[in-house]
Design a protein around this motif. Sequence first.
Motif, PDB file in Angstrom:
ATOM      1  N   ARG A 121      -3.459   6.966 -14.704  1.00 21.79           N
ATOM      2  CA  ARG A 121      -3.272   7.812 -15.944  1.00 21.79           C
ATOM      3  C   ARG A 121      -2.257   6.856 -17.448  1.00 21.79           C
ATOM      4  O   ARG A 121      -1.767   7.704 -17.982  1.00 21.79           O
TER       5      ARG A 121
ATOM      6  N   TYR B 198       0.639  -1.078  -0.421  1.00 22.48           N
ATOM      7  CA  TYR B 198       0.161   0.179  -0.203  1.00 22.48           C
ATOM      8  C   TYR B 198       0.757   1.543   0.157  1.00 22.48           C
ATOM      9  O   TYR B 198       1.065   2.366  -0.406  1.00 22.48           O
TER      10      TYR B 198
ATOM     11  N   VAL C 251       0.441   3.581  -3.270  1.00 21.23           N
ATOM     12  CA  VAL C 251      -0.147   4.766  -3.623  1.00 21.23           C
ATOM     13  C   VAL C 251       1.008   5.999  -3.267  1.00 21.23           C
ATOM     14  O   VAL C 251       0.098   7.030  -3.773  1.00 21.23           O
ATOM     15  N   VAL C 252       1.524   6.007  -2.873  1.00 23.67           N
ATOM     16  CA  VAL C 252       2.441   7.232  -2.436  1.00 23.67           C
ATOM     17  C   VAL C 252       3.464   7.021  -3.949  1.00 23.67           C
ATOM     18  O   VAL C 252       3.180   8.335  -4.220  1.00 23.67           O
ATOM     19  N   GLY C 253       3.235   6.567  -4.211  1.00 23.02           N
ATOM     20  CA  GLY C 253       4.583   6.251  -5.588  1.00 23.02           C
ATOM     21  C   GLY C 253       3.595   6.368  -7.095  1.00 23.02           C
ATOM     22  O   GLY C 253       4.519   6.640  -7.846  1.00 23.02           O
ATOM     23  N   GLY C 254       1.436   5.854  -6.833  1.00 22.63           N
ATOM     24  CA  GLY C 254       1.168   6.829  -7.626  1.00 22.63           C
ATOM     25  C   GLY C 254       1.266   5.417  -8.853  1.00 22.63           C
ATOM     26  O   GLY C 254       1.491   6.377 -10.579  1.00 22.63           O
ATOM     27  N   PHE C 255       1.312   4.388  -8.702  1.00 27.58           N
ATOM     28  CA  PHE C 255       1.500   3.003  -9.592  1.00 27.58           C
ATOM     29  C   PHE C 255       0.815   2.094  -8.777  1.00 27.58           C
ATOM     30  O   PHE C 255       0.214   2.204  -7.795  1.00 27.58           O
TER      31      PHE C 255
ATOM     32  N   GLU D  79      -9.734  17.224  -6.567  1.00 29.17           N
ATOM     33  CA  GLU D  79      -8.063  17.210  -7.128  1.00 29.17           C
ATOM     34  C   GLU D  79      -7.665  16.080  -7.701  1.00 29.17           C
ATOM     35  O   GLU D  79      -6.897  16.667  -8.570  1.00 29.17           O
TER      36      GLU D  79
ATOM     37  N   GLU E 115      -5.780   9.584  -0.394  1.00 29.59           N
ATOM     38  CA  GLU E 115      -6.520   8.738   0.493  1.00 29.59           C
ATOM     39  C   GLU E 115      -8.009   9.121   1.079  1.00 29.59           C
ATOM     40  O   GLU E 115      -7.389  10.698   1.232  1.00 29.59           O
TER      41      GLU E 115
ATOM     42  N   PRO F  16       0.583   3.328 -14.008  1.00 31.99           N
ATOM     43  CA  PRO F  16       0.693   5.019 -13.700  1.00 31.99           C
ATOM     44  C   PRO F  16      -0.513   4.938 -12.757  1.00 31.99           C
ATOM     45  O   PRO F  16      -2.129   5.017 -13.897  1.00 31.99           O
ATOM     46  N   VAL F  17      -0.980   5.192 -11.983  1.00 30.69           N
ATOM     47  CA  VAL F  17      -2.275   5.370 -10.711  1.00 30.69           C
ATOM     48  C   VAL F  17      -2.280   6.795  -9.554  1.00 30.69           C
ATOM     49  O   VAL F  17      -1.354   6.583  -9.391  1.00 30.69           O
ATOM     50  N   GLU F  18      -2.790   7.691 -10.013  1.00 32.91           N
ATOM     51  CA  GLU F  18      -2.583   8.884  -9.174  1.00 32.91           C
ATOM     52  C   GLU F  18      -3.607   8.461  -7.604  1.00 32.91           C
ATOM     53  O   GLU F  18      -4.746   8.609  -8.551  1.00 32.91           O
ATOM     54  N   PHE F  19      -3.056   8.383  -6.617  1.00 27.81           N
ATOM     55  CA  PHE F  19      -3.740   7.943  -5.902  1.00 27.81           C
ATOM     56  C   PHE F  19      -4.490   9.095  -4.793  1.00 27.81           C
ATOM     57  O   PHE F  19      -3.364   9.908  -4.759  1.00 27.81           O
TER      58      PHE F  19
END
Lengths: 309, 309
Positions: free
Chosen positions: A63, A12, A16-20, A156, A94, A89-92
Amino acid sequence: MRYWWVNQNQTYDHEVVGGFLWSPKTRRDGGRNQFYENMREVRPRDVVFSFCDTHIKAVGVARGTAQTAVKPAFGAAGASWSDEGWLVPVEFGEVERPVRPKDHIERLRPLLPEKYSPLQEDGNGLQSVYLAAVPEPLALALIDLMGNSYRAVWSEFASVENEEADDQHLQATTERTDIGPVEKRQLVRARRGQGAFRKNLQIYEHSCRLTMVSDTSHLRASHIKPWRDSDDTEKLDGCNGLLPSPHVDHLFDRGYISFSDEGDVLVSSSLPRTILDAWGLPSVRNVGPFNERQRQYLEHHRSQVFRNQ
Amino acid sequence: MRYWWVNQNQTYDHEVVGGFLWSPKTRRDGGRNQFYENMREVRPRDVVFSFCDTHIKAVGVARGTAQTAVKPAFGAAGASWSDEGWLVPVEFGEVERPVRPKDHIERLRPLLPEKYSPLQEDGNGLQSVYLAAVPEPLALALIDLMGNSYRAVWSEFASVENEEADDQHLQATTERTDIGPVEKRQLVRARRGQGAFRKNLQIYEHSCRLTMVSDTSHLRASHIKPWRDSDDTEKLDGCNGLLPSPHVDHLFDRGYISFSDEGDVLVSSSLPRTILDAWGLPSVRNVGPFNERQRQYLEHHRSQVFRNQ
């Protein structure tokens, strides 16, 4: 647009932080795994629910599509996975109040898919799942449970998408061959609120209508109808702009406030009143009327940008 | 860096708004003209004084070198010029209080160059001049006469240059091959205040220290030491950031305010108090102390960004 569910217990923080998202391409024995195959089905703008510690703790938006990538430094968590896999690549974002699906399993159970379900019938998770497709009715139920938390994350994403759309539109403008270098420069400079647009704008507007600041070095030359949505003429039209202070620009640009033709301030219900108070924005009800051409752009702002929900 | 003087009587509006200088390459008879030849001597960051109606009405900074370009649509003003000429991109800013050199000719006369002077000894202009070199002592005298008007224009240029430096640094980052795609994505996302940087930052900062807003969708995740000046580690360091409201971010980012290690608010003398009042920024004197690592970044901000003049 499709919805996905990802089990991210051990990865996680990284993902989530890494964006992928990252998964191996196959099982350890080389066999096919539908939850890994799904990585290749993800398309830009698909929505991803991130499940961790029995809660949906984050929401993401894809993304791009899957690309081959070596395993990120997951540490012990990923020791058993092969070194090569799929990366999406995913922009998360929280969510403020994570939702625990098990607490709502009576409502969700009838919506679970028969095959490759992300949850068991009793609401517990499934260790074997990585990325699972979420049928739309189930997705809508989860979004409903997340409520404002979901909308906050989504708004956001929208800002980021707008910035990226601006960047792409800017790139496309610099590559145009149907206009000369001087015209091109004007359109590009208009994006930063400079050049002809700023000059034209200052014929009609002389100060921030909400804070009354008139020193233009502290004001933005900001389009009413967004730059990326405006045609060449509209991009440079002095009536398609305002001179807001930076915080007023933020509220107007992101649709938290708008104006009626007569200048009444419209405040979106999604903007907490505490923000206006904290920013000392006086309870101005009216900022003075707009001219005919400004009204046409404001009409666009009210219908396309203002968060009128 | 060199200084230039341009006579723009008939083409002032076109050139100042358009952001360029344009001259023919030769006289009508094909002969050489030093004032046109000078176009090829201009270098990026050179300063240009724009003379119009007997006043210096604008100041510009060159953004590139001379390129061959067809004559812009000057209308009747340019009828006698050839169709092909030199174009130099120049960012202009109009000064608030134009200076009339003739009113100060006693002071300026000894500083005029003997050859290719932009002004006559009596302070009147010279029809034959287009672009003339300005010796440094004369330039400094003109800047002194313009005073705050000049500084206001110049501070706008600085913001634009910073944005462009950011864009270039961003482009260079996306082209790096010494780091993997995940690391690269983190550095790029840090620029928008997203991803690892934002997450790290929110360990230390939870609200705008000046307005106390804590809803992060209305706050910027902003570097203390600018992103473009930070190395890879500093770009992602949670101690290298604040969570200001948009207008506070504007003031901090452009160096109108800074903070002491103990959290005292430092206000630049170049910021009119009326701005703080209009924005309802309370007369907060102290926002609470910073930790050791934040202080190192603040030291950079105070010495490199803050307008401490």
